[in-house]
Write a protein that holds these residues in place. Structure first.
Motif, short mmCIF file in Angstrom:
data_model
loop_
_atom_site.label_atom_id
_atom_site.label_comp_id
_atom_site.label_asym_id
_atom_site.label_seq_id
_atom_site.Cartn_x
_atom_site.Cartn_y
_atom_site.Cartn_z
N ALA A 111 0.82 -1.21 0.00
CA ALA A 111 0.00 0.00 0.00
C ALA A 111 0.86 1.26 0.00
CB ALA A 111 -0.92 -0.01 1.21
N VAL A 112 1.90 1.28 0.82
CA VAL A 112 2.78 2.45 0.88
C VAL A 112 3.52 2.62 -0.44
CG1 VAL A 112 4.79 3.47 2.03
CG2 VAL A 112 3.01 2.34 3.39
N GLN A 113 3.99 1.54 -1.02
CA GLN A 113 4.68 1.62 -2.31
C GLN A 113 3.77 2.18 -3.39
OE1 GLN A 113 6.03 -2.44 -2.89
NE2 GLN A 113 8.12 -1.92 -2.33
N GLU A 114 2.54 1.68 -3.43
CA GLU A 114 1.62 2.07 -4.50
C GLU A 114 1.20 3.53 -4.41
OE1 GLU A 114 -2.89 0.91 -6.02
OE2 GLU A 114 -1.57 -0.68 -5.26
N VAL A 115 0.93 4.00 -3.19
CA VAL A 115 0.37 5.34 -3.05
C VAL A 115 1.44 6.39 -2.77
CG1 VAL A 115 -1.24 6.77 -1.74
CG2 VAL A 115 -1.82 4.38 -2.26
N ALA A 116 2.31 6.14 -1.79
CA ALA A 116 3.30 7.14 -1.39
C ALA A 116 4.55 7.12 -2.25
CB ALA A 116 3.67 6.95 0.08
N GLN A 117 4.86 5.97 -2.81
CA GLN A 117 6.03 5.80 -3.69
C GLN A 117 7.31 6.36 -3.07
OE1 GLN A 117 4.84 7.52 -7.47
NE2 GLN A 117 3.41 5.87 -7.88
N PRO A 118 7.69 5.86 -1.89
CA PRO A 118 8.93 6.35 -1.26
C PRO A 118 10.17 5.83 -1.98
CG PRO A 118 8.04 4.52 -0.03
CD PRO A 118 7.05 4.80 -1.12
N ALA A 119 11.33 6.31 -1.53
CA ALA A 119 12.59 5.86 -2.11
C ALA A 119 12.80 4.38 -1.83
CB ALA A 119 13.75 6.68 -1.52
N ASP A 120 13.66 3.76 -2.63
CA ASP A 120 13.92 2.32 -2.48
C ASP A 120 14.45 1.98 -1.10
OD1 ASP A 120 13.11 1.96 -5.08
OD2 ASP A 120 15.13 1.89 -5.92
N SER A 121 15.10 2.94 -0.45
CA SER A 121 15.70 2.70 0.86
C SER A 121 14.73 2.88 2.02
CB SER A 121 16.89 3.64 1.07
OG SER A 121 16.47 5.00 0.98
N PHE A 122 13.46 3.12 1.73
CA PHE A 122 12.49 3.39 2.79
C PHE A 122 12.42 2.22 3.76
CE2 PHE A 122 8.19 3.50 4.63
CZ PHE A 122 8.19 4.80 5.13
N PRO A 123 12.46 2.48 5.08
CA PRO A 123 12.45 1.41 6.10
C PRO A 123 11.03 0.92 6.39
CG PRO A 123 12.66 3.53 7.17
CD PRO A 123 12.66 3.81 5.69
N TYR A 124 10.52 0.06 5.53
CA TYR A 124 9.13 -0.38 5.64
C TYR A 124 8.84 -1.06 6.98
CZ TYR A 124 8.46 0.65 0.70
OH TYR A 124 8.36 1.29 -0.51
N GLU A 125 9.75 -1.88 7.44
CA GLU A 125 9.47 -2.62 8.67
C GLU A 125 9.37 -1.69 9.87
OE1 GLU A 125 11.20 -6.47 11.10
OE2 GLU A 125 11.39 -6.37 8.93
N ALA A 126 10.27 -0.71 9.95
CA ALA A 126 10.22 0.25 11.06
C ALA A 126 8.93 1.07 10.99
CB ALA A 126 11.44 1.17 11.00
N ALA A 127 8.55 1.48 9.78
CA ALA A 127 7.32 2.26 9.62
C ALA A 127 6.09 1.42 9.95
CB ALA A 127 7.23 2.79 8.19
N TYR A 128 6.14 0.15 9.59
CA TYR A 128 5.04 -0.76 9.91
C TYR A 128 4.84 -0.87 11.42
CZ TYR A 128 3.01 -5.35 10.96
OH TYR A 128 2.28 -6.37 11.49
N HIS A 129 5.93 -0.97 12.17
CA HIS A 129 5.82 -1.07 13.62
C HIS A 129 5.21 0.20 14.21
CE1 HIS A 129 7.56 -4.93 14.50
NE2 HIS A 129 8.58 -4.69 13.69
N ARG A 130 5.54 1.35 13.63
CA ARG A 130 4.95 2.59 14.14
C ARG A 130 3.47 2.68 13.78
NH1 ARG A 130 6.58 4.16 18.25
NH2 ARG A 130 5.97 6.35 17.92
N MET A 131 3.10 2.17 12.60
CA MET A 131 1.69 2.14 12.24
C MET A 131 0.90 1.29 13.23
SD MET A 131 -0.97 0.24 10.78
CE MET A 131 -0.24 -1.05 9.77
N ARG A 132 1.44 0.13 13.60
CA ARG A 132 0.74 -0.72 14.55
C ARG A 132 0.68 -0.06 15.93
NH1 ARG A 132 1.82 -7.03 14.38
NH2 ARG A 132 -0.09 -6.89 15.62
N TYR A 133 1.74 0.66 16.30
CA TYR A 133 1.72 1.38 17.58
C TYR A 133 0.58 2.39 17.59
CZ TYR A 133 2.76 5.10 20.87
OH TYR A 133 2.64 6.06 21.85
N TYR A 134 0.48 3.19 16.54
CA TYR A 134 -0.57 4.20 16.50
C TYR A 134 -1.95 3.56 16.38
CZ TYR A 134 2.77 8.02 16.23
OH TYR A 134 3.76 8.93 16.52
N SER A 135 -2.05 2.45 15.68
CA SER A 135 -3.31 1.74 15.59
C SER A 135 -3.80 1.30 16.97
CB SER A 135 -3.17 0.53 14.66
OG SER A 135 -4.40 -0.12 14.47
N ASP A 136 -2.88 0.72 17.75
CA ASP A 136 -3.22 0.29 19.11
C ASP A 136 -3.58 1.49 19.99
OD1 ASP A 136 -2.75 -2.34 18.45
OD2 ASP A 136 -0.73 -2.39 19.30
N ARG A 137 -2.78 2.56 19.88
CA ARG A 137 -3.00 3.71 20.76
C ARG A 137 -4.33 4.40 20.46
NH1 ARG A 137 0.51 9.12 20.43
NH2 ARG A 137 -1.33 9.81 19.29
#
Length: 244
Positions: free
Chosen positions: A27-53
């Motif tokens: 989803a992030v690749q398709e819509v936001a189109q970040p650089a190839d070096s984007f840290p998807y796993e770290a961002a995923y963990h923050r998304m889950r943190y905010y989802s829980d909060r």
């Protein structure tokens, strides 16, 4: 043999039975189109943190306020998480990421060995089920996408939106014990989330197996009874514990 003499072995769903990072990355690749070096796993963990909060602030998936505000919450979690990595999403962009993420969550491939282990545990006579946070219809769609109906009966599927308590609230685990005729000292919970799975199941007096397949660090002083990083390790661990 009575149910209380069997072990109750319950699994989380998201990022425990299947790779939850895959739909996030897509989803992030398709819509936001970040650089190839984007840290998807770290961002995923923050998304889950905010989802829980944000879910906790609404009172959990079983609360009336949750149903009214869930769309806004799901969009907001992407804005907050991606902002930490330099991606500022306006509301329209965040809605697009959430829409694609939602669609991709139902193209599920279980982790290697997951289905086989579930089947082995069921055939061994244990009380095997799932405990997952989220709205009932949404989580049940994922469970159906994994074709788990031949392994786990409906009465052993516990979704927080239907039960009324979200993990890590120990009441959801106590409810599972009562509903399945199991006892905490004979119950095992397997999940990836430190906040929801480890902390919650420990509070209910269950044996906890932290499925730390991403190699993340503990978030508190709580101590899971066991740790596994793959279904191969999990199967070997459960064999040593006399479950298979």
């Amino acid at each position: 043999m009575t149910a209380t003499m069997h072990k109750g072995i319950f699994f989380d769903v998201d990022d425990t039975l299947y790779d939850h990072l895959t739909p996030f990355r897509g989803a992030v690749q398709e819509v936001a189109q970040p650089a190839d070096s984007f840290p998807y796993e770290a961002a995923y963990h923050r998304m889950r943190y905010y989802s829980d909060r944000l879910s906790e602030e609404l009172g959990g998936a079983g609360a009336a306020a949750y149903g009214e505000a869930v769309r806004e919450m799901r969009v907001r979690r992407f804005q907050l998480a991606l902002a930490e990595f330099g991606i500022a999403l306006d509301e329209k962009q965040a809605e697009a990421v959430q829409r694609v993420y939602h669609e991709r969550q139902f193209r599920i491939e279980m982790f290697d060995g997951a289905r086989e282990l579930l089947r082995t545990l069921v055939e061994a006579g244990h009380i095997v089920g799932l405990i997952t946070n989220g709205p009932e219809a949404h989580q049940m769609n994922k469970i159906r996408a994994m074709n788990l109906g031949d392994l786990i009966p409906p009465e052993r599927l516990f979704v927080s939106g239907a039960v009324g308590w979200d993990k890590p609230d120990a009441r959801i685990f106590r409810h599972v014990n009562e509903a399945t005729g199991t006892r905490p000292e004979h119950s095992y919970y397997i999940g990836d989330s430190w906040r929801n799975d480890v902390v919650g199941a420990l509070a209910a007096g269950w044996h906890v197996i932290w499925f730390n397949h991403r190699g993340v660090k503990p978030e508190s002083d709580h101590e899971p009874h066991h740790v596994a990083a793959s279904y191969k390790e999990l199967g070997e661990l459960l064999a040593r514990l006399g479950c298979v």
